[in-house]
Design a protein around this motif. Sequence first.
Motif, PDB file in Angstrom:
ATOM      1  N   ALA A 102      35.050  23.304  13.528  1.00 43.74           N
ATOM      2  CA  ALA A 102      36.509  23.266  13.695  1.00 43.74           C
ATOM      3  C   ALA A 102      37.197  23.104  12.347  1.00 43.74           C
ATOM      4  O   ALA A 102      36.688  22.429  11.447  1.00 43.74           O
ATOM      5  N   LEU A 103      38.335  23.737  12.214  1.00 41.09           N
ATOM      6  CA  LEU A 103      39.140  23.681  10.992  1.00 41.09           C
ATOM      7  C   LEU A 103      40.211  22.602  11.104  1.00 41.09           C
ATOM      8  O   LEU A 103      40.609  22.229  12.207  1.00 41.09           O
ATOM      9  N   THR A 104      40.719  22.178   9.953  1.00 41.61           N
ATOM     10  CA  THR A 104      41.833  21.227   9.934  1.00 41.61           C
ATOM     11  C   THR A 104      43.115  21.863   9.415  1.00 41.61           C
ATOM     12  O   THR A 104      44.155  21.219   9.389  1.00 41.61           O
ATOM     13  N   GLY A 105      43.043  23.124   8.984  1.00 38.80           N
ATOM     14  CA  GLY A 105      44.221  23.833   8.497  1.00 38.80           C
ATOM     15  C   GLY A 105      43.886  25.289   8.251  1.00 38.80           C
ATOM     16  O   GLY A 105      42.709  25.667   8.162  1.00 38.80           O
ATOM     17  N   THR A 106      44.902  26.116   8.127  1.00 40.04           N
ATOM     18  CA  THR A 106      44.711  27.554   7.963  1.00 40.04           C
ATOM     19  C   THR A 106      43.987  27.899   6.671  1.00 40.04           C
ATOM     20  O   THR A 106      43.067  28.718   6.668  1.00 40.04           O
ATOM     21  N   ASP A 107      44.380  27.294   5.553  1.00 38.72           N
ATOM     22  CA  ASP A 107      43.756  27.648   4.275  1.00 38.72           C
ATOM     23  C   ASP A 107      42.266  27.346   4.260  1.00 38.72           C
ATOM     24  O   ASP A 107      41.501  28.006   3.561  1.00 38.72           O
ATOM     25  N   GLU A 108      41.831  26.376   5.028  1.00 32.31           N
ATOM     26  CA  GLU A 108      40.416  26.031   5.098  1.00 32.31           C
ATOM     27  C   GLU A 108      39.583  27.214   5.608  1.00 32.31           C
ATOM     28  O   GLU A 108      38.422  27.377   5.230  1.00 32.31           O
ATOM     29  N   ALA A 109      40.162  28.044   6.444  1.00 31.39           N
ATOM     30  CA  ALA A 109      39.441  29.202   6.982  1.00 31.39           C
ATOM     31  C   ALA A 109      39.020  30.169   5.882  1.00 31.39           C
ATOM     32  O   ALA A 109      37.957  30.799   5.979  1.00 31.39           O
ATOM     33  N   LEU A 110      39.810  30.291   4.844  1.00 28.69           N
ATOM     34  CA  LEU A 110      39.529  31.257   3.782  1.00 28.69           C
ATOM     35  C   LEU A 110      38.167  31.017   3.131  1.00 28.69           C
ATOM     36  O   LEU A 110      37.471  31.959   2.775  1.00 28.69           O
ATOM     37  N   ALA A 111      37.778  29.766   2.990  1.00 29.84           N
ATOM     38  CA  ALA A 111      36.497  29.447   2.352  1.00 29.84           C
ATOM     39  C   ALA A 111      35.306  29.903   3.191  1.00 29.84           C
ATOM     40  O   ALA A 111      34.181  29.932   2.698  1.00 29.84           O
ATOM     41  N   ARG A 112      35.536  30.301   4.426  1.00 26.67           N
ATOM     42  CA  ARG A 112      34.447  30.747   5.310  1.00 26.67           C
ATOM     43  C   ARG A 112      34.386  32.270   5.457  1.00 26.67           C
ATOM     44  O   ARG A 112      33.536  32.782   6.183  1.00 26.67           O
ATOM     45  N   PHE A 113      35.271  32.977   4.799  1.00 25.74           N
ATOM     46  CA  PHE A 113      35.284  34.429   4.925  1.00 25.74           C
ATOM     47  C   PHE A 113      33.982  35.020   4.373  1.00 25.74           C
ATOM     48  O   PHE A 113      33.276  34.406   3.588  1.00 25.74           O
TER      49      PHE A 113
END
Length: 189
Positions: free
Chosen positions: A115-126
Motif C-alpha cells: 500500500a502507498l501513502t501518497g501519489t509520488d510514492e508510486a513513481l519509485a515503483r514504476f
Amino acid sequence: MSDLEARLVDIVRADPGLMHVLTTVRGLGLNDWRIFSGAVYQSVWNHITGRPAGYGIRDYDLGYFDPDMSWDAEDAVIRRVAAAFEPPFRDMVEVRNQARVHLWFEGRFGEPYEALTGTDEALARFVAPAFAVGIRLEPDDTISVAAPFGLEDVFALTIRPNPHRPLANGWDRAVAKATARWPDLKVVR
C-alpha cells in the motif's frame, strides 16, 4: 529547479494536449494528484527526436490519493474527471486512486504491491526510471515535477530497469512498444 526540470517544464508548456489536461485536472481539486508516465516521458522523447507533440501518446495517466479506498469513491472521481473533458480527452484520461492500487495490482500484473501513502510514492515503483516522472500544474501556474530517479534517463532516451525492484513481468512488452515508436531509444538491462 534543475536544468533538466526546467527543460521538462518548457516541453510540457509547449504541448497543447498535455497543458489542456493539466489545466482541466487542476480545476477539479483532486487530492495529491499528478499526471505521470507515458504522457510525460513521451513528450520529452517527441521533443528530442523531432516528432510532433502528442505523437505516440495513447493516454494521460492521472493518479490521485484518497484514503477512501472504496470502488464507489474512485468511480465517482473517474466519472467527474470524464465529465470535465470533451472527446477525445474524455477517453484518454485514465484515473486511478493510488490508495487502492495495492488492492488490484497483484491480480492484474502478478507482482505484490505494498500500500502507498501518497501519489509520488508510486513513481519509485514504476518499471523504469525513465517512466517514473510525474507533473502537476500548481495553483500559481508553476509546474511541479516528481522524479525519484531524476530525469537523466528520460533526456538520454534510455530505458533501464528500476534498480529498486525485480524486473517487471511486463518489461519486454513495455520495451518493445516504446522502441517501436521511438527507435532512437537505448535499452540497458
